[in-house]
Design a protein around this motif. Structure first.
Motif, short mmCIF file in Angstrom:
data_model
loop_
_atom_site.label_atom_id
_atom_site.label_comp_id
_atom_site.label_asym_id
_atom_site.label_seq_id
_atom_site.Cartn_x
_atom_site.Cartn_y
_atom_site.Cartn_z
N GLY A 48 -29.37 57.49 60.92
CA GLY A 48 -28.28 56.70 61.50
C GLY A 48 -26.91 57.32 61.29
O GLY A 48 -25.94 56.93 61.93
N ALA A 49 -26.81 58.28 60.38
CA ALA A 49 -25.53 58.93 60.08
C ALA A 49 -25.33 60.23 60.86
O ALA A 49 -24.33 60.91 60.67
N ILE A 50 -26.27 60.57 61.73
CA ILE A 50 -26.12 61.78 62.53
C ILE A 50 -25.11 61.49 63.64
O ILE A 50 -25.31 60.60 64.45
N SER A 51 -24.04 62.25 63.64
CA SER A 51 -22.94 62.03 64.58
C SER A 51 -22.59 63.33 65.29
O SER A 51 -23.11 64.39 64.95
N ARG A 52 -21.68 63.24 66.24
CA ARG A 52 -21.19 64.45 66.91
C ARG A 52 -20.61 65.41 65.88
O ARG A 52 -20.86 66.62 65.94
#
Length: 148
Positions: free
Chosen positions: A50-54
């Protein structure tokens, strides 16, 4: 799981993975990591799927922030892949494959960088194969979650 490798020992190779760890070149990491065939293994800023971001994908791909040309839209050409960019970024999302939202991967895709999310086990195996083929690949791997 222990992986056997016949690759160049000078290249970063996933040598094992298991519950709560990833091993690269026989060094154990108990946190998320990102790395390519050559160079250092870095701590990856994503703490879970859930913490994977651009921003975390940019970090994993080794891309620095650049100021876009505000008039670039006039020529109608999409942004090109930076010279130091990988062909593909493999994202290991832990014990299970979790697809990443389109808005999270769109920036890298528009640069011509492939982004593939899969379980960490599959990403580790795929990375080793692509790296052995001489491909410009980066792996960003979350450790496997402990079983209960």
């Amino acid at each position: 799981m222990q992986l056997q490798s016949e690759s160049n020992p000078a290249l970063n190779t996933v040598t094992a993975y298991g519950e709560d760890y990833i091993e690269i070149n026989a060094v154990t990491y108990r946190h998320a990591v990102c790395f390519g065939p050559e160079g250092e293994v870095h701590r990856w800023s994503a703490s879970g799927p859930g913490a994977i971001s651009r921003a975390s994908l940019r970090q994993a791909a080794g891309l620095t922030e650049s100021r876009p040309d505000p008039m670039a839209f006039l020529d109608g050409t999409p942004p090109s892949r930076p010279a130091n960019a990988p062909e593909v970024l493999l994202v290991g999302t832990g014990s299970q494959q979790r697809l990443l939202p389109a808005e999270t991967v769109s920036e890298l895709l528009s640069m011509g960088i492939g982004v593939e999310s899969m379980s960490t086990q599959a990403a580790a195996r795929t990375y080793n194969i692509l790296m052995a083929e001489g491909r410009r690949v980066i792996a960003a791997l979350l450790p496997l979650e402990p079983t209960q």
